[in-house]
Design an enzyme around this catalytic site. Sequence first.
Site, PDB file in Angstrom:
ATOM      1  N   LYS A 112      32.213 -55.783  31.867  1.00  0.00           N
ATOM      2  CA  LYS A 112      32.639 -56.166  33.224  1.00  0.00           C
ATOM      3  C   LYS A 112      33.876 -55.369  33.618  1.00  0.00           C
ATOM      4  CE  LYS A 112      30.680 -60.256  34.926  1.00  0.00           C
ATOM      5  NZ  LYS A 112      30.273 -61.475  34.317  1.00  0.00           N
ATOM      6  N   LYS A 195      19.372 -56.706  30.690  1.00  0.00           N
ATOM      7  CA  LYS A 195      18.797 -58.044  30.515  1.00  0.00           C
ATOM      8  C   LYS A 195      18.596 -58.755  31.859  1.00  0.00           C
ATOM      9  CE  LYS A 195      22.844 -60.869  29.969  1.00  0.00           C
ATOM     10  NZ  LYS A 195      23.360 -62.135  29.619  1.00  0.00           N
ATOM     11  N   LYS A 198      21.006 -63.977  35.898  1.00  0.00           N
ATOM     12  CA  LYS A 198      21.171 -64.670  37.184  1.00  0.00           C
ATOM     13  C   LYS A 198      22.374 -64.144  37.945  1.00  0.00           C
ATOM     14  CE  LYS A 198      23.599 -68.139  34.684  1.00  0.00           C
ATOM     15  NZ  LYS A 198      23.397 -68.585  33.399  1.00  0.00           N
TER      16      LYS A 198
HETATM   17  P1  AMP Z   1      23.836 -68.303  30.458  1.00  0.00           P
HETATM   18  O1  AMP Z   1      22.854 -68.677  31.481  1.00  0.00           O
HETATM   19  O2  AMP Z   1      24.438 -66.953  30.641  1.00  0.00           O
HETATM   20  O3  AMP Z   1      24.802 -69.383  30.155  1.00  0.00           O
HETATM   21  O4  AMP Z   1      22.960 -68.166  29.164  1.00  0.00           O
HETATM   22  C1  AMP Z   1      22.367 -69.313  28.632  1.00  0.00           C
HETATM   23  C2  AMP Z   1      21.625 -68.969  27.394  1.00  0.00           C
HETATM   24  O5  AMP Z   1      20.495 -68.165  27.716  1.00  0.00           O
HETATM   25  C3  AMP Z   1      22.439 -68.149  26.364  1.00  0.00           C
HETATM   26  O6  AMP Z   1      22.068 -68.575  25.074  1.00  0.00           O
HETATM   27  C4  AMP Z   1      21.959 -66.752  26.591  1.00  0.00           C
HETATM   28  O7  AMP Z   1      22.048 -65.971  25.432  1.00  0.00           O
HETATM   29  C5  AMP Z   1      20.510 -66.970  26.993  1.00  0.00           C
HETATM   30  N1  AMP Z   1      20.031 -65.899  27.878  1.00  0.00           N
HETATM   31  C6  AMP Z   1      20.533 -65.570  29.098  1.00  0.00           C
HETATM   32  N2  AMP Z   1      19.878 -64.512  29.616  1.00  0.00           N
HETATM   33  C7  AMP Z   1      18.939 -64.165  28.682  1.00  0.00           C
HETATM   34  C8  AMP Z   1      17.931 -63.142  28.626  1.00  0.00           C
HETATM   35  N3  AMP Z   1      17.771 -62.283  29.629  1.00  0.00           N
HETATM   36  N4  AMP Z   1      17.152 -63.095  27.533  1.00  0.00           N
HETATM   37  C9  AMP Z   1      17.307 -63.982  26.509  1.00  0.00           C
HETATM   38  N5  AMP Z   1      18.242 -64.961  26.508  1.00  0.00           N
HETATM   39  C10 AMP Z   1      19.037 -65.056  27.571  1.00  0.00           C
END
Ligand code: AMP
Length: 332
Positions: A112, A195, A198
Amino acid sequence: MKDRMLSGIKPTGQLHLGSYIGALRQFVNFQDDFEMVAFIANLHCITVPQDPQTLQKNLRDCVALYLACGLDPKKSIIFLQTDVKEHAQLGYIMCCHTYMGELNRMTQFKDKAAKGEASLSGGLYTYPCLMAADILLYDPKYVPVGDDQDQHVELCRDVAARMNNRYGQELFRLPEAYNPKVGARIMSLQDPLHKMSKSDGINRGCIYLLDPLDEARKKIMTAITDSIGHVHYDPENQPGVSNLMTIMSALSGQSLADIEKDYEGKGYGEFKKGVADVVCDQLNTIQQAYQKVISSDILRDVLEDGARRASAIAGPKLDLVQRAIGMEILDR
Ligand code: AMP
Ligand code: TRP
C-alpha cells in the site's frame, strides 16, 4: 476437549468468493471438529476510511452471511470485535512488544505504501499487532485464513514467543495459520495475477456473495483467459483458466485433474458455463439463507451470546497478561 480455531473477517466491503473459499467456508467445515471462534473484525475496518452507513450495512451483512454460509451459533462463538473490549486493550500491549522493523516488513502495508497511497493511517500500520491480540486472547491451535494473512500469523507467533520468554511463563499458545488445500488465493477474474479483493470496489473481477446471479454469471463469462484454448491447470502460463479451475474445484469438490478430463477438447465458453453453474448454485443457496436470516431478528441474540462467551475467555487472559507484565496493583 476440542482444540480451538479462531479467525475473523474485516468487512470493509461486501464478502466475496475469495473470502468465502479462503476463509469462511473453512470456519463452517471445521466447526464440528474444533471449537470455532469467528468474529467480525470491525476495529480492523476503520484502518481505512469508511462511510458510517455503509460500514454498518457491511457489518450486518457479514454476520448474516456467517450464518447463511452455515456457521451455527450453538457450535461456534460468533461476535463483533468491539463487543469484547479486551481486543483493543491487548492490541495496545502487543504494539508495545512489536518492533517497528517487524511492522515495516509486512508486505500488505509495504504494498500500500509503495503504491504511493496518501494518508495511510497509523492504525493500518499497527494492525498486525491488533490481529495478534485477536488471536492470542483465545489460545487457538489453528487460524484458518487465506495465504495473504500467513505473514501476520507468523508475526503473531514471534511476538507471542517473545512475551512468553520475556515474562518467563507460557502466557500464549503459539498459533498456526491454516490455509485451505485448494483456494488459499482466489485471483481477480479480470486480472488473474492479483487476488480477488473487495477493496477494489465494484468491479467485474470480483464476485460478491450477494451479487445477483445473472451478474455473477456475466462476470465469469467475461473472465480473462488466454489464447491457448485448452483447459489445463498451469497458474504460470494460464493464470485465468487455472483460477477458474480452482474456484470450480473448491466449490464442487471435483479434483483439478477431473476438471481437465471433463473439458478435454472443449472450448473455454463451455468451461466457463460449467464454472458459472457451480458458482451460481452456491450463491443461490447462500442468498436464500441470507434472506431468511436478515429478515429475522436473530442477529442480536447471536451477537450478544457470542460476546458473552468470548469475554469469558478473553477477560481472564488479559488479566493474566497484565499481571505478568506488572501492570496490575489490585487483587480482583
Ligand atoms: P478480509 O476480507 O480481507 O478480512 O479477509 C478475510 C479472509 O478471507 C482472510 O482470511 C483472507 O486471507 C481471506 N481472503 C480474502 N481474499 C481472498 C482471496 N482472494 N483468496 C483467498 N482468500 C482470501
Ligand atoms: N486481518 C484479517 C484480514 O484482513 C482479518 C483478521 C483480523 C483476522 N483479526 C484476525 C484473521 C485474527 C484471523 C485472525 O483478512
